[in-house]
Design an enzyme around this catalytic site. Sequence first.
Site, PDB file in Angstrom:
ATOM      1  N   TYR A 144       0.872  -1.231   0.050  1.00 22.38           N
ATOM      2  CA  TYR A 144       0.032   0.035   0.026  1.00 22.38           C
ATOM      3  C   TYR A 144       0.983   1.218   0.056  1.00 22.38           C
ATOM      4  CZ  TYR A 144      -3.190   3.552   1.832  1.00 22.38           C
ATOM      5  OH  TYR A 144      -4.086   4.646   1.988  1.00 22.38           O
ATOM      6  N   ASP A 239       9.324   2.827  -0.799  1.00 20.33           N
ATOM      7  CA  ASP A 239       8.272   3.238   0.080  1.00 20.33           C
ATOM      8  C   ASP A 239       8.746   2.917   1.387  1.00 20.33           C
ATOM      9  OD1 ASP A 239       6.346   4.015   1.668  1.00 20.33           O
ATOM     10  OD2 ASP A 239       4.777   3.308   0.595  1.00 20.33           O
ATOM     11  N   LYS A 267       5.696   8.774   8.936  1.00 19.34           N
ATOM     12  CA  LYS A 267       5.575   8.408  10.389  1.00 19.34           C
ATOM     13  C   LYS A 267       6.551   8.903  11.587  1.00 19.34           C
ATOM     14  CE  LYS A 267       2.697   4.402   8.720  1.00 19.34           C
ATOM     15  NZ  LYS A 267       1.279   4.916   9.114  1.00 19.34           N
TER      16      LYS A 267
END
Length: 425
Positions: A144, A239, A267
Amino acid sequence: MNRKKSIEAYHEAVKYIPGGVNSPVRALRSVGENPLFVKQAKAAHLRDVDGNRFTDFCLSWGVFILGHAHPQVNRAVRQAITRGTSFGIPSLQETELAKQVNRHFPGMEKVRFVNSGTEAVMSAIRLARGFTGRNIIIKFDGCYHGHADHLLVSAGSGVASLGKSSSAGVPSDFVACTVSLPFNDKEAVSRIFREKNGQIAAVIVEPVAANMGVVLPENDFLLHLRNITTQHQSVLIFDEVITGFRLSAGGAQQMFRITPDLTAVGKIVGGGFPAAAFGGRANIMTLLAPDGPVYQAGTLSGNPIAMTAGTETLRILSEEGFYEKLEAKTNPFIAGLKESVRGENITLNHAGSMFTLFFNVDKVRSFEDAHKSDRERFARFFKYMLAHCFYISPSQFEADFISIAHTERELERFVKTVDRFVKTG
């Protein structure tokens, strides 16, 4: 356990917010629960509006490697707030955090800050297309990369597919140039490069997948991606929104000793505030406006509060022995979990301080494998852990995380609770 106030809060929220939540998985529908409404978080714990206290292994989806409300980060943020929360004008905090990111990720020669992982990945892909003058993007089933339209492509069945969106509201034209392949399948990658020779702008991958649950790269899969993108003059994008600063100070690319052309981090880099970044080779990054023709902008990008929180967080992570201390907590915990689930039709996948228990007897090395998991059994597991005051990621297809704030006693109690469940659940 009394959760009356959380249930009441949810019923009130659904009147004003779609599904009562601002990100779908928080609704806990896949596990048949009502969502928690949290009042406070500190160290490794959450406290809900009913006063229940949970040991947290979700950690805001991996953000809080230091634990919630770390006093050093909070102190720096409080001081920064007194100077203003957003300027829309450059500040020294942006450069300081960019230097720290570059120090840990030397392949990110230049860095652009944004507000979310989705935005970082979206911008990196636009940049890759601008750099190569090509359109096709390769991603992998179960990885994702945010909810940008062109990345919402449904998982394939082992054959490359074009133009299938996994969300309503996305025109087929938006995903017509996105190919989704099985994770860990080197031959599928080689085949699509042969078929689409000279048309592939970039390959994007979670170097250790976390959004189908933790799945590790195998058989030099990442090295194959590095070699084939170099051979075909395509851009390799890692990613590392989840793995960045989590698996090591330099993320998965430091662990596997492979440097991509572009990297997205998020994050942890924001220290608990909305922040992410993308960066890479200087000759690619200089195509960004105002230096080049690839446009990207954001009103709150690089805001001083997120930059301060990120800088202070990375400063703590840079202290001597931090990752060794985290590893010392993680290793016996993982060993205990392995022993608990042995012979119980459960697969434990882990990388560093992130892990997933798949309720599935077989080895999990792809999204197809992960989807064989028994989601009803996972839902029972989630409810059991919640009843015993542990909050884990509420999906079979997500990672759980350990922070430096978790105590040995809490980790041991988690293992013992899992052990009891697998023998009865």
